[in-house]
Design an enzyme around this catalytic site. Structure first.
Site, PDB file in Angstrom:
ATOM      1  N   ALA A   1     -36.766   6.203 -10.954  1.00  0.00           N
ATOM      2  CA  ALA A   1     -37.903   6.725 -11.396  1.00  0.00           C
ATOM      3  C   ALA A   1     -38.748   8.144 -11.104  1.00  0.00           C
ATOM      4  CB  ALA A   1     -39.005   5.349 -10.242  1.00  0.00           C
TER       5      ALA A   1
ATOM      6  N   VAL B   1     -34.184   6.604  -1.813  1.00  0.00           N
ATOM      7  CA  VAL B   1     -34.286   4.943  -1.304  1.00  0.00           C
ATOM      8  C   VAL B   1     -32.511   4.966  -1.370  1.00  0.00           C
ATOM      9  CG1 VAL B   1     -34.334   2.499  -1.671  1.00  0.00           C
ATOM     10  CG2 VAL B   1     -36.704   4.262  -0.930  1.00  0.00           C
TER      11      VAL B   1
ATOM     12  N   GLY C   1     -32.396   9.770  -5.134  1.00  0.00           N
ATOM     13  CA  GLY C   1     -33.502  10.143  -4.866  1.00  0.00           C
ATOM     14  C   GLY C   1     -33.247   9.706  -2.718  1.00  0.00           C
TER      15      GLY C   1
ATOM     16  N   TYR D   1     -48.406   7.584 -14.117  1.00  0.00           N
ATOM     17  CA  TYR D   1     -47.816   6.497 -13.053  1.00  0.00           C
ATOM     18  C   TYR D   1     -47.366   5.061 -12.201  1.00  0.00           C
ATOM     19  CZ  TYR D   1     -44.391   5.627  -8.530  1.00  0.00           C
ATOM     20  OH  TYR D   1     -43.458   4.736  -7.853  1.00  0.00           O
TER      21      TYR D   1
ATOM     22  N   LYS E   1     -45.027   1.723 -14.266  1.00  0.00           N
ATOM     23  CA  LYS E   1     -44.400   1.144 -13.033  1.00  0.00           C
ATOM     24  C   LYS E   1     -44.820  -0.101 -13.482  1.00  0.00           C
ATOM     25  CE  LYS E   1     -42.388   2.258 -10.224  1.00  0.00           C
ATOM     26  NZ  LYS E   1     -40.343   1.958  -9.951  1.00  0.00           N
TER      27      LYS E   1
ATOM     28  N   ASP F   1     -27.928   6.807 -16.898  1.00  0.00           N
ATOM     29  CA  ASP F   1     -29.243   7.239 -17.200  1.00  0.00           C
ATOM     30  C   ASP F   1     -30.192   5.986 -17.995  1.00  0.00           C
ATOM     31  OD1 ASP F   1     -31.516   7.719 -17.904  1.00  0.00           O
ATOM     32  OD2 ASP F   1     -30.793   9.163 -19.689  1.00  0.00           O
TER      33      ASP F   1
END
Ligand SMILES: NC(=O)c1ccc[n+]([C@@H]2O[C@H](COP(=O)([O-])OP(=O)(O)OC[C@H]3O[C@@H](n4cnc5c(N)ncnc54)[C@H](OP(=O)(O)O)[C@@H]3O)[C@@H](O)[C@H]2O)c1
Length: 288
Positions: free
Chosen positions: A56, A11, A9, A123, A127, A32
Protein backbone atom coordinates in the site's frame (compact mmCIF):
# COMPACT_ATOMS: atom_id res chain seq x y z
CA UNK A 1 1.99 -21.54 0.88
CA UNK A 2 1.05 -17.93 1.54
CA UNK A 3 2.33 -15.23 -0.81
CA UNK A 4 2.51 -11.76 0.73
CA UNK A 5 2.70 -8.59 -1.37
CA UNK A 6 4.25 -5.64 0.45
CA UNK A 7 6.44 -8.16 2.21
CA UNK A 8 8.99 -5.59 3.39
CA UNK A 9 6.41 -3.50 5.25
CA UNK A 10 5.36 -3.82 8.88
CA UNK A 11 2.61 -6.40 8.51
CA UNK A 12 4.47 -8.24 5.76
CA UNK A 13 7.61 -8.60 7.89
CA UNK A 14 5.65 -9.84 10.90
CA UNK A 15 3.83 -12.36 8.71
CA UNK A 16 7.16 -13.67 7.46
CA UNK A 17 8.61 -13.76 10.98
CA UNK A 18 5.64 -15.61 12.47
CA UNK A 19 4.63 -17.76 9.51
CA UNK A 20 8.09 -19.23 8.85
CA UNK A 21 8.79 -21.05 5.59
CA UNK A 22 5.09 -21.21 4.73
CA UNK A 23 5.16 -17.47 4.04
CA UNK A 24 6.81 -16.06 0.93
CA UNK A 25 7.05 -12.32 1.56
CA UNK A 26 7.64 -10.47 -1.70
CA UNK A 27 9.16 -7.00 -1.72
CA UNK A 28 7.93 -4.29 -4.09
CA UNK A 29 10.84 -5.02 -6.43
CA UNK A 30 9.95 -8.72 -6.51
CA UNK A 31 6.22 -8.12 -6.97
CA UNK A 32 5.04 -4.67 -8.02
CA UNK A 33 1.26 -4.62 -7.66
CA UNK A 34 0.96 -1.84 -10.24
CA UNK A 35 2.15 -4.30 -12.92
CA UNK A 36 -0.78 -6.67 -13.30
CA UNK A 37 0.81 -8.92 -15.91
CA UNK A 38 3.97 -9.42 -13.90
CA UNK A 39 1.93 -10.07 -10.73
CA UNK A 40 -0.08 -12.75 -12.58
CA UNK A 41 3.07 -14.43 -13.87
CA UNK A 42 4.66 -14.47 -10.41
CA UNK A 43 1.60 -15.91 -8.69
CA UNK A 44 1.09 -18.47 -11.43
CA UNK A 45 4.65 -19.60 -10.90
CA UNK A 46 4.44 -19.66 -7.10
CA UNK A 47 0.96 -21.27 -7.04
CA UNK A 48 0.20 -20.15 -3.47
CA UNK A 49 -2.94 -21.27 -1.62
CA UNK A 50 -3.35 -17.78 -0.22
CA UNK A 51 -2.32 -14.26 -1.23
CA UNK A 52 -2.29 -11.50 1.36
CA UNK A 53 -2.05 -7.95 0.04
CA UNK A 54 -0.08 -5.80 2.48
CA UNK A 55 1.23 -3.56 -0.31
CA UNK A 56 0.00 0.00 0.00
CA UNK A 57 0.87 3.65 -0.30
CA UNK A 58 0.56 4.25 3.45
CA UNK A 59 2.03 7.76 3.67
CA UNK A 60 -1.30 9.42 4.46
CA UNK A 61 -0.11 13.02 4.16
CA UNK A 62 2.16 12.46 1.15
CA UNK A 63 -0.73 10.78 -0.70
CA UNK A 64 -2.58 14.13 -0.84
CA UNK A 65 0.12 15.43 -3.21
CA UNK A 66 0.37 12.24 -5.27
CA UNK A 67 -3.18 10.92 -5.73
CA UNK A 68 -2.36 9.10 -9.00
CA UNK A 69 0.41 7.10 -7.37
CA UNK A 70 -1.79 6.33 -4.35
CA UNK A 71 -4.59 5.15 -6.66
CA UNK A 72 -2.20 3.08 -8.77
CA UNK A 73 -1.04 1.16 -5.68
CA UNK A 74 -4.06 1.18 -3.36
CA UNK A 75 -6.86 0.80 -5.90
CA UNK A 76 -5.54 -0.49 -9.23
CA UNK A 77 -2.74 -2.44 -7.53
CA UNK A 78 -5.21 -4.19 -5.22
CA UNK A 79 -7.40 -5.04 -8.21
CA UNK A 80 -4.40 -6.37 -10.18
CA UNK A 81 -3.34 -8.61 -7.32
CA UNK A 82 -6.86 -9.89 -6.61
CA UNK A 83 -7.25 -10.79 -10.27
CA UNK A 84 -3.84 -12.48 -10.34
CA UNK A 85 -4.65 -14.45 -7.17
CA UNK A 86 -7.98 -15.53 -8.59
CA UNK A 87 -6.37 -16.74 -11.83
CA UNK A 88 -3.79 -18.64 -9.80
CA UNK A 89 -6.58 -20.32 -7.80
CA UNK A 90 -5.52 -18.68 -4.54
CA UNK A 91 -7.71 -17.24 -1.81
CA UNK A 92 -7.19 -13.50 -1.47
CA UNK A 93 -6.98 -11.25 1.58
CA UNK A 94 -6.95 -7.49 1.14
CA UNK A 95 -5.72 -5.45 4.10
CA UNK A 96 -7.58 -2.18 4.38
CA UNK A 97 -7.94 0.71 6.78
CA UNK A 98 -10.12 2.55 9.29
CA UNK A 99 -9.56 5.66 7.15
CA UNK A 100 -12.19 4.39 4.70
CA UNK A 101 -14.54 5.87 7.28
CA UNK A 102 -15.15 9.58 7.63
CA UNK A 103 -16.51 11.84 10.30
CA UNK A 104 -18.86 9.91 12.55
CA UNK A 105 -21.59 11.43 14.68
CA UNK A 106 -21.40 8.49 17.01
CA UNK A 107 -18.40 9.15 19.19
CA UNK A 108 -18.92 6.26 21.58
CA UNK A 109 -19.79 3.25 19.42
CA UNK A 110 -16.99 1.41 17.64
CA UNK A 111 -17.59 1.29 13.90
CA UNK A 112 -19.01 -1.99 12.60
CA UNK A 113 -18.07 -3.49 9.26
CA UNK A 114 -21.09 -2.16 7.34
CA UNK A 115 -20.77 1.38 8.68
CA UNK A 116 -21.02 3.86 5.82
CA UNK A 117 -17.68 4.48 4.16
CA UNK A 118 -16.97 8.17 3.58
CA UNK A 119 -13.21 8.59 3.26
CA UNK A 120 -11.81 12.06 3.90
CA UNK A 121 -8.30 11.69 2.47
CA UNK A 122 -6.71 10.49 -0.75
CA UNK A 123 -5.31 7.52 1.18
CA UNK A 124 -8.74 6.59 2.58
CA UNK A 125 -10.47 7.12 -0.76
CA UNK A 126 -7.99 5.02 -2.73
CA UNK A 127 -8.11 2.23 -0.12
CA UNK A 128 -11.91 2.29 -0.22
CA UNK A 129 -11.83 2.08 -4.02
CA UNK A 130 -9.38 -0.79 -3.60
CA UNK A 131 -11.95 -2.67 -1.48
CA UNK A 132 -14.59 -2.26 -4.19
CA UNK A 133 -12.19 -3.23 -6.97
CA UNK A 134 -11.09 -6.35 -5.12
CA UNK A 135 -14.70 -7.43 -4.54
CA UNK A 136 -15.54 -6.79 -8.19
CA UNK A 137 -12.84 -9.08 -9.55
CA UNK A 138 -12.73 -11.67 -6.78
CA UNK A 139 -16.09 -11.99 -5.05
CA UNK A 140 -14.95 -14.37 -2.32
CA UNK A 141 -11.94 -12.29 -1.31
CA UNK A 142 -11.64 -11.34 2.35
CA UNK A 143 -11.23 -7.71 3.37
CA UNK A 144 -9.57 -7.03 6.70
CA UNK A 145 -9.60 -3.45 7.96
CA UNK A 146 -7.10 -2.49 10.57
CA UNK A 147 -5.93 0.78 12.13
CA UNK A 148 -3.05 2.82 13.57
CA UNK A 149 -0.49 0.07 12.91
CA UNK A 150 2.88 0.20 14.66
CA UNK A 151 5.77 -2.17 15.29
CA UNK A 152 7.68 -0.28 17.98
CA UNK A 153 11.18 -1.34 19.01
CA UNK A 154 10.80 -4.65 17.11
CA UNK A 155 11.30 -2.64 13.89
CA UNK A 156 15.06 -2.86 14.04
CA UNK A 157 15.06 -6.63 14.71
CA UNK A 158 12.83 -7.11 11.67
CA UNK A 159 15.01 -4.77 9.60
CA UNK A 160 12.09 -2.42 9.01
CA UNK A 161 13.16 0.94 7.62
CA UNK A 162 11.57 4.21 8.68
CA UNK A 163 9.50 4.78 11.77
CA UNK A 164 6.00 4.41 13.11
CA UNK A 165 4.16 6.50 15.68
CA UNK A 166 5.56 4.51 18.61
CA UNK A 167 9.19 4.65 17.46
CA UNK A 168 8.76 8.34 16.63
CA UNK A 169 7.56 9.01 20.19
CA UNK A 170 10.50 7.00 21.57
CA UNK A 171 12.91 9.11 19.53
CA UNK A 172 11.24 12.36 20.62
CA UNK A 173 11.40 11.24 24.23
CA UNK A 174 15.21 11.32 24.02
CA UNK A 175 15.43 14.55 22.06
CA UNK A 176 12.70 16.81 23.43
CA UNK A 177 11.72 18.01 26.90
CA UNK A 178 8.02 18.35 26.12
CA UNK A 179 5.81 17.73 23.14
CA UNK A 180 2.21 18.27 22.18
CA UNK A 181 0.13 15.49 20.67
CA UNK A 182 -3.37 15.49 19.22
CA UNK A 183 -6.02 14.46 21.72
CA UNK A 184 -9.21 14.71 19.69
CA UNK A 185 -8.78 11.80 17.28
CA UNK A 186 -9.86 8.40 18.59
CA UNK A 187 -8.71 5.17 17.04
CA UNK A 188 -7.63 1.57 17.57
CA UNK A 189 -3.84 1.31 17.95
CA UNK A 190 -2.75 -2.05 16.54
CA UNK A 191 0.54 -3.87 17.10
CA UNK A 192 1.53 -5.21 13.65
CA UNK A 193 2.60 -8.47 15.32
CA UNK A 194 -0.93 -9.06 16.67
CA UNK A 195 -2.50 -8.38 13.30
CA UNK A 196 -0.11 -10.85 11.67
CA UNK A 197 -1.02 -13.48 14.28
CA UNK A 198 -4.70 -12.87 13.49
CA UNK A 199 -4.19 -13.09 9.73
CA UNK A 200 -2.34 -16.39 10.11
CA UNK A 201 -5.20 -17.73 12.26
CA UNK A 202 -7.64 -16.71 9.55
CA UNK A 203 -5.58 -18.55 6.95
CA UNK A 204 -5.27 -21.64 9.17
CA UNK A 205 -8.98 -21.89 9.97
CA UNK A 206 -10.55 -20.28 6.90
CA UNK A 207 -12.88 -18.47 9.33
CA UNK A 208 -14.76 -15.54 7.85
CA UNK A 209 -13.46 -16.10 4.32
CA UNK A 210 -15.31 -13.96 1.79
CA UNK A 211 -16.41 -11.36 4.32
CA UNK A 212 -15.28 -7.93 5.41
CA UNK A 213 -13.94 -7.92 8.97
CA UNK A 214 -12.12 -5.57 11.29
CA UNK A 215 -9.00 -6.73 13.10
CA UNK A 216 -7.54 -4.04 15.34
CA UNK A 217 -6.27 -3.60 18.88
CA UNK A 218 -9.02 -3.66 21.52
CA UNK A 219 -10.23 -0.56 23.32
CA UNK A 220 -9.62 2.93 22.05
CA UNK A 221 -7.08 5.71 22.44
CA UNK A 222 -6.19 9.14 21.15
CA UNK A 223 -2.72 9.82 19.74
CA UNK A 224 -2.04 11.74 22.96
CA UNK A 225 -2.99 8.73 25.09
CA UNK A 226 -0.88 6.45 22.93
CA UNK A 227 2.09 8.82 23.19
CA UNK A 228 1.74 8.99 26.97
CA UNK A 229 1.61 5.21 27.17
CA UNK A 230 4.85 5.02 25.14
CA UNK A 231 6.49 7.36 27.65
CA UNK A 232 5.18 5.31 30.60
CA UNK A 233 6.61 2.16 29.02
CA UNK A 234 9.94 3.97 28.54
CA UNK A 235 10.01 5.00 32.24
CA UNK A 236 9.72 8.62 31.16
CA UNK A 237 7.36 11.17 32.70
CA UNK A 238 4.11 11.13 30.68
CA UNK A 239 3.37 14.67 31.92
CA UNK A 240 5.99 15.84 29.41
CA UNK A 241 3.34 15.23 26.76
CA UNK A 242 0.67 17.90 26.45
CA UNK A 243 -2.63 17.58 24.63
CA UNK A 244 -3.53 19.65 21.59
CA UNK A 245 -6.33 19.63 19.05
CA UNK A 246 -6.32 18.69 15.40
CA UNK A 247 -6.78 22.37 14.59
CA UNK A 248 -3.58 23.20 16.51
CA UNK A 249 -1.63 20.72 14.39
CA UNK A 250 -2.78 21.04 10.76
CA UNK A 251 -1.72 18.25 8.41
CA UNK A 252 -2.14 17.89 4.63
CA UNK A 253 -4.58 14.96 4.98
CA UNK A 254 -7.77 15.28 7.02
CA UNK A 255 -8.35 12.44 9.45
CA UNK A 256 -11.55 11.25 11.10
CA UNK A 257 -12.08 12.32 14.71
CA UNK A 258 -13.37 8.85 15.50
CA UNK A 259 -12.39 5.68 13.65
CA UNK A 260 -12.43 3.13 16.48
CA UNK A 261 -13.10 -0.27 14.93
CA UNK A 262 -15.48 -2.88 16.27
CA UNK A 263 -14.16 -6.37 15.61
CA UNK A 264 -17.67 -7.85 15.83
CA UNK A 265 -17.55 -9.83 12.58
CA UNK A 266 -14.06 -11.14 13.43
CA UNK A 267 -15.32 -12.42 16.79
CA UNK A 268 -18.51 -13.87 15.26
CA UNK A 269 -16.36 -15.77 12.78
CA UNK A 270 -14.69 -17.43 15.78
CA UNK A 271 -11.40 -15.60 15.44
CA UNK A 272 -9.78 -14.51 18.72
CA UNK A 273 -9.93 -10.71 19.15
CA UNK A 274 -6.64 -8.85 19.16
CA UNK A 275 -5.40 -7.79 22.60
CA UNK A 276 -6.37 -4.51 24.20
CA UNK A 277 -4.14 -1.77 22.76
CA UNK A 278 -2.49 -0.98 26.12
CA UNK A 279 -1.52 -4.59 26.79
CA UNK A 280 -0.27 -4.92 23.22
CA UNK A 281 1.85 -1.77 23.58
CA UNK A 282 3.56 -3.22 26.67
CA UNK A 283 4.36 -6.35 24.70
CA UNK A 284 5.61 -4.31 21.75
CA UNK A 285 7.88 -2.21 23.96
CA UNK A 286 9.38 -5.43 25.36
CA UNK A 287 10.13 -6.71 21.83
CA UNK A 288 13.64 -5.56 21.04
N1 LIG B 1 0.34 1.64 8.87
C1 LIG B 1 -0.86 1.90 9.35
O1 LIG B 1 -1.03 2.67 10.31
C2 LIG B 1 -2.07 1.24 8.75
C3 LIG B 1 -3.33 1.55 9.27
C4 LIG B 1 -4.47 0.94 8.72
C5 LIG B 1 -4.33 0.03 7.67
N2 LIG B 1 -3.09 -0.22 7.18
C6 LIG B 1 -2.99 -1.14 6.03
O2 LIG B 1 -2.25 -2.28 6.43
C7 LIG B 1 -1.52 -2.79 5.31
C8 LIG B 1 -0.07 -2.97 5.70
O3 LIG B 1 0.42 -1.71 6.16
P1 LIG B 1 1.87 -1.56 6.76
O4 LIG B 1 1.77 -0.73 7.98
O5 LIG B 1 2.55 -2.89 6.81
O6 LIG B 1 2.50 -0.67 5.61
P2 LIG B 1 4.02 -0.29 5.32
O7 LIG B 1 4.89 -0.69 6.43
O8 LIG B 1 4.01 1.11 4.83
O9 LIG B 1 4.34 -1.26 4.10
C9 LIG B 1 3.74 -1.08 2.86
C10 LIG B 1 4.48 -1.94 1.88
O10 LIG B 1 3.90 -1.77 0.58
C11 LIG B 1 4.96 -1.84 -0.33
N3 LIG B 1 4.61 -1.25 -1.61
C12 LIG B 1 4.47 0.06 -1.94
N4 LIG B 1 4.20 0.17 -3.25
C13 LIG B 1 4.17 -1.09 -3.75
C14 LIG B 1 3.96 -1.63 -5.03
N5 LIG B 1 3.72 -0.85 -6.10
N6 LIG B 1 4.00 -2.97 -5.18
C15 LIG B 1 4.26 -3.79 -4.14
N7 LIG B 1 4.49 -3.33 -2.89
C16 LIG B 1 4.44 -1.99 -2.71
C17 LIG B 1 6.10 -1.10 0.34
O11 LIG B 1 7.31 -1.49 -0.26
P3 LIG B 1 8.51 -0.42 -0.45
O12 LIG B 1 8.90 -0.06 0.94
O13 LIG B 1 9.52 -1.18 -1.20
O14 LIG B 1 7.89 0.71 -1.21
C18 LIG B 1 5.97 -1.61 1.76
O15 LIG B 1 6.71 -2.77 1.94
C19 LIG B 1 -1.75 -1.79 4.17
O16 LIG B 1 -2.80 -2.29 3.37
C20 LIG B 1 -2.24 -0.55 4.87
O17 LIG B 1 -3.08 0.23 4.06
C21 LIG B 1 -1.95 0.33 7.71
Amino acid sequence: MIAVAGGSGQVGRWLAELGGPEVVALTSSELDVTDGEAASAILKDLAPKWVINCAAHTAVDAAEAEPELAAAINSQGAENLARAASSAGAKFIQVSTDYVFGESNILSEPLVENHLRAPMSVYGKTKSEGEDAVRAVCEDSTIIRTAWVYSGPGRSRLGLPGSDFVTTMMALESSRDTLTVVNDQYGSPTFAHDLAVGLLQLVKTGAGVGSTMHAAGGGRATWFELARAVFEESDADPERIRPCTTKDFPRPAPRPAYSVLSSQAWRCAGLPPLRNWREALSAAMATR
